[in-house]
Design an enzyme around this catalytic site. Structure first.
Site, PDB file in Angstrom:
ATOM      1  N   LYS C 247      40.742  13.498 -13.696  1.00  0.00           N
ATOM      2  CA  LYS C 247      40.443  12.788 -12.519  1.00  0.00           C
ATOM      3  C   LYS C 247      40.013  13.708 -11.491  1.00  0.00           C
ATOM      4  O   LYS C 247      38.888  13.399 -10.632  1.00  0.00           O
ATOM      5  CB  LYS C 247      41.853  12.226 -11.975  1.00  0.00           C
ATOM      6  CG  LYS C 247      41.640  11.231 -10.935  1.00  0.00           C
ATOM      7  CD  LYS C 247      43.016  10.650 -10.630  1.00  0.00           C
ATOM      8  CE  LYS C 247      42.942   9.473  -9.500  1.00  0.00           C
ATOM      9  NZ  LYS C 247      44.087   9.135  -9.178  1.00  0.00           N
ATOM     10  N   GLU C 291      33.035  26.345  16.255  1.00  0.00           N
ATOM     11  CA  GLU C 291      32.638  25.379  14.957  1.00  0.00           C
ATOM     12  C   GLU C 291      33.290  24.135  15.217  1.00  0.00           C
ATOM     13  O   GLU C 291      34.392  23.936  15.714  1.00  0.00           O
ATOM     14  CB  GLU C 291      32.917  26.031  13.708  1.00  0.00           C
ATOM     15  CG  GLU C 291      31.878  27.103  13.480  1.00  0.00           C
ATOM     16  CD  GLU C 291      30.499  26.746  12.855  1.00  0.00           C
ATOM     17  OE1 GLU C 291      29.880  26.020  13.501  1.00  0.00           O
ATOM     18  OE2 GLU C 291      30.459  27.084  11.724  1.00  0.00           O
TER      19      GLU C 291
END
Lengths: 282, 188, 427
Positions: C247, C291
């Protein structure tokens, strides 16, 4: 106890904020400035290097280089670009050498050690038009002409901004903004300035550099060197100087994404496979 | 995973199904492996010389001021290169040596350009462990054979820069070069 | 690790047996991320982001080490050395863009990871330590991200360094000397750049260390799950290998696809143009922003615009900014609800989806916007809710809320029935 403490701390911060908020609301005023009213977003500019399949138009880059060489380079440096890099524009080795030779770069006399200048070679970088910032300032009404190497990455909407700025000079006396308002007299640029609505503070130190058709003589088979065309070409050239690897980046991207898609689908099938016996509801 | 696949498919019960399912798992793992290997290409090649270093790997040198018997040191690829204008005596000395006496047999002719026998151009890098031999500069010792002498481990080179004594295995390397005019040499 | 039905590592090859006696690393791996680690079978896709975060850390360390081979931490050449990487180093542009966008990807993934923890109360006992270590990782990531952003020595780098170290200047008495000590000067310069580089190289390895502790602490109680009901029997779990390797593996593919799409086709999307202008101590950019991953906290910092009694607005903002993350450390003791999963907590769920998430989105937006109206007022309202949510609402909700009925077990949640539940009821 923990609960009371936390609520007290919470009240401290929320009270501080409420106080700031109330003061803020009391003095609430939407920002307003002449710059905001008159500053324009760049015009649309479509270049062949745009988009996920974008490629440089080498003919256009060569024309843009010609504009840089004959017009911009008088004041603006291009310090991150070497002559050897021009091979990417489609010039062969001899042409690159010839271009380099046409520029005088700073050198040292091998006999005396004195600073002089010599014709450039391929590995040299584009020379700066001014010896240092002070000289640049002195020669340009106290405004340093910025280096152009990264210009299209260093501004929002880079190439469109360059193109708009070059073609966007207007007469402040007759200019009307989108709402039909005339520029207030007190915002007229000073004697050394030039009104340009695409520049953030509307007042650009640079005089219009591209002024007349044919200012740069393009070679056979090129489009007519109108001001608009020269501005487009130099914008395209500056996209290349800012990121010479742009084309390679985009070309590498597709096989990588293709492979990842393929591998992810395989991974998904393997995942379904592994979980086959666990996903059944009774 | 093979075990898993077997218990997964009781209803098909066919060997084909088992193989197909295994195949997908193996293919997925292989794809991840291929991706990982492909990623190594940029990770490794970034350490190879960069474009600016490669571009600087040819250099042009003016030799007009080198008198017979003199030599200069120039820089090529961040390494010294010796350009030496041999005297007739030095040429004669080099040509007098029988090839059988040499560790790395080469004639002076092979080491110079046609018609320019006096221009000996070699790397200034000892083939033993990379020190810079003496002998190019004015007044430096030239070793027992009148060429170059490496002070690190005592290798001596003759007037054709061929190894004659000491631990170095090979003659001083002659780089690729050409005369672009009578007075200018392009190395690299 | 502590589940009696966990598969035991049994090396068959003599070499592996020899290895197991001398240095049982294969056993460690087997029990940590192999067939020896039973995991709740009902984990949804939000549980894949931890693995993705680990992949991001790997990308950052590999590309970072490579960039350090070409980068020069000196104010005179730092900017040009980055451009040298972009132009001349083989594949340098790829390394640099991967590193810059890798930081953003890391934060995207980690924000999902954290908010999954908020919704499913992954911080609650017995996983408090996992959570605390996670918050430490987040703080280290923020420090690393900030230090790294300074290195290209563009305008935003320089002014970011100045503004962020300026925050420490708000501390009474020691503020100014502290700021000068941090910078090794009066303004960011070589001394600051060099130490920032050194620390930027160091911190990721500290993060690796704390990540190991984070995963170790996770393996003591085992993973949580979307129902919040603890593992009862073997049928509640599947072994990590092959189930969750498969997964995590294919979702990593999806992640890499999105990451590479940005990396190759819009690598400057999340950056700021001003950072392509070399640092200039004499001129501030019109609009300094950090940022994007700092925006919520930057919005909180700027939300305090007036002094609060005797506390200066600047200090208040700095306290609130640090407080807004430090409060996460106390979550396990603030939220006392016996039910973990937000899926079974009707009131908590409303506050989460209609309070916390919108507030965070507003803070994100306002932190990146200029410091002018209406963004200031909006960020004040959102920050107000943010603090109220964690410090007032969460403790009160857990006191008054009536949770919905929980499934008996994970097995019942997945299959609709559990044999053991009937036995338990009969008993």
């Amino acid at each position: 106890m923990a609960r009371i403490l936390s609520i007290l701390v919470g009240l401290f911060f929320t009270a501080g904020l409420t106080w700031s908020l109330l003061v803020g609301l009391f003095n609430f005023e939407m920002p307003h400035s002449v710059e905001k009213d008159f500053h324009k977003h760049p015009k649309e500019l479509h270049l062949s290097s745009d988009g996920a399949f974008g490629k440089f138009d080498r003919q256009q880059l060569q024309r843009g280089f010609q504009v840089y060489k004959e017009v911009c380079s008088a004041c603006h440096s291009l310090r991150l670009v070497a002559f050897r890099d021009l091979a990417a524009l489609g010039y062969n080795e001899a042409e690159v050498k010839a271009i380099a030779k046409g520029f005088q770069v700073p050198g040292i006399d091998p006999a005396t050690g004195e600073v002089n200048s010599r014709p450039g070679i391929a590995t040299d970088y584009f020379p700066k038009p001014f010896a240092n910032d002070i000289a640049a300032r002195a020669a340009n009404n106290n405004a340093i002409p910025p280096d152009l190497s990264l210009m299209t990455k260093a501004r929002h909407d880079g190439p469109a901004y360059v193109y708009s700025l070059l073609t966007g000079y207007a007469d402040p006396a007759t200019y009307k903004n989108e709402q039909g308002k005339a520029l207030p007299k007190e915002n007229y640029p000073p004697a050394t300035g030039h009104f340009n609505p695409y520049f953030a503070n509307l007042n650009l130190a640079m005089a219009p550099p591209l002024t007349s058709e044919g200012q740069v003589q393009y070679g056979e088979g090129s489009p007519k060197p109108t001001v608009d065309q020269m501005a487009r070409d130099v914008a395209a050239f500056l996209v290349w100087t800012a990121e010479p690897k742009l084309e390679k980046r985009k070309q590498t991207g597709w096989p990588v994404l293709g492979f990842l898609l393929f591998a992810t689908i395989l991974g998904f099938l393997a995942f379904k496979n592994v979980w086959a016996d666990k996903k059944k509801k009774a | 995973m093979a075990e898993q696949a077997v218990t997964d498919t009781p209803e098909t019960g066919a060997g084909d199904g088992v193989r197909r399912r295994d195949f997908i798992n193996i293919a997925a793992v292989s794809a991840a492996g291929v991706g990982g290997l492909a990623t190594l290409v940029p990770l490794i090649s970034q350490m190879a010389p960069s474009a600016d270093v490669l571009a600087a790997s040819s250099t042009e040198i003016d030799i007009s001021s080198i008198q017979p018997g003199q030599a200069i040191k120039a820089e090529f690829r961040k390494q010294p290169v010796f350009l030496r204008n041999l005297t007739p005596q030095e040429i004669a000395a080099a040509e007098a040596v029988p090839l059988s006496e040499l560790r790395d047999p080469q004639t002076l002719k092979e080491r110079t350009k046609e018609g320019k026998l006096n221009w000996l151009i070699t790397m200034g890098v000892c083939t033993h462990l990379g020190c810079v031999p003496l002998g190019a500069g004015e007044g430096e010792v030239k070793g027992d054979f009148g060429g170059y002498f490496c002070p690190c481990h005592g290798s001596s080179y003759d007037t054709a820069a061929r190894i004659r004594k000491g631990p170095a295995p090979l003659n001083l390397q002659v780089p690729e070069f050409e005369f672009t005019s009578d007075t200018v040499v392009k190395i690299g | 690790m502590s589940f009696p039905w966990a598969n035991e590592y049994k090396p068959s090859h003599p070499f592996m047996q020899w290895m197991d006696e001398k240095l049982p690393v294969p056993r460690l791996v087997y029990n940590a991320v192999g067939a020896g680690y039973p995991v709740p079978r009902n984990l949804n896709y939000f549980w894949n982001f931890g693995f993705m975060a680990l992949a991001c850390l790997g990308i950052q360390i590999v590309t970072g080490i490579i960039l350090a081979m070409h980068y020069a931490a000196n104010g005179g050449v730092a900017f040009d050395s980055v451009e040298h990487i972009m132009r001349d180093v083989n594949w340098g542009w790829l390394m640099r863009y991967a590193h810059a966008n890798g930081a953003s990807a890391f934060f995207v993934v980690i924000y999902v990871h954290i908010f999954r923890g908020f919704f499913y109360s992954s911080y609650k006992a017995p996983r408090e330590m996992v959570w605390l270590l996670g918050v430490v990782i987040f703080l280290l990531m923020m420090a690393t991200g900030f230090l790294g952003y300074v290195l290209p020595w563009g305008q935003m780098s320089f002014w970011g360094a100045k503004v962020i170290t300026g925050l420490f200047g708000a501390i009474p008495l020691v503020g100014e000397p502290l700021q000068q000590w941090l910078l090794g000067g009066f303004a960011p310069d070589n001394a600051a750049l060099n130490r920032f580089f050194s620390l930027h190289y160091l911190l990721p390895f500290v993060i690796v260390g704390v990540v190991v502790l984070h995963i170790w602490a996770l393996h003591i109680p085992g993973s949580s799950n979307p129902t919040g009901v603890e593992i009862k029997t073997e049928s509640d779990t599947v072994p990590f290998y092959p189930y969750f390797i498969a997964k995590d593996g294919w979702t990593l593919g999806v992640f890499l696809f999105v990451f590479c799409a940005v990396l190759f086709f819009a690598p400057n999307m999340l950056g700021h143009p001003d950072n392509y202008i070399p640092a200039n101590p004499m001129s501030t950019p019109a609009h300094i922003v950090p940022e994007w991953y700092f925006w919520p906290f930057y919005a909180i910092l700027r939300a305090f615009t007036v002094n609060f009694f005797f506390i200066p607005a600047k200090l208040m903002g700095v306290m609130a900014m640090f407080g807004s993350i430090l409060v996460w450390f106390f979550l396990p003791w603030l939220d006392k609800s016996p039910v973990r999963s937000g899926a079974y907590r009707p009131l908590f769920r409303k506050f989460f989806w209609f309070g916390l998430i919108p507030a965070m989105l507003v803070l994100f937006y306002c932190g990146g916007a200029p410091a002018e109206e209406p963004y200031v007022v909006l960020s004040q309202i959102a920050a107000l809710y943010y603090f109220a949510h964690f410090l007032i609402i969460l403790p009160l909700v857990s006191a008054v809320e009536k949770p919905e009925p929980l499934p008996y077990s994970i097995t019942e949640a997945v299959l609709g029935h559990d044999e053991n539940a009937k036995l338990a009821n009969a008993g």
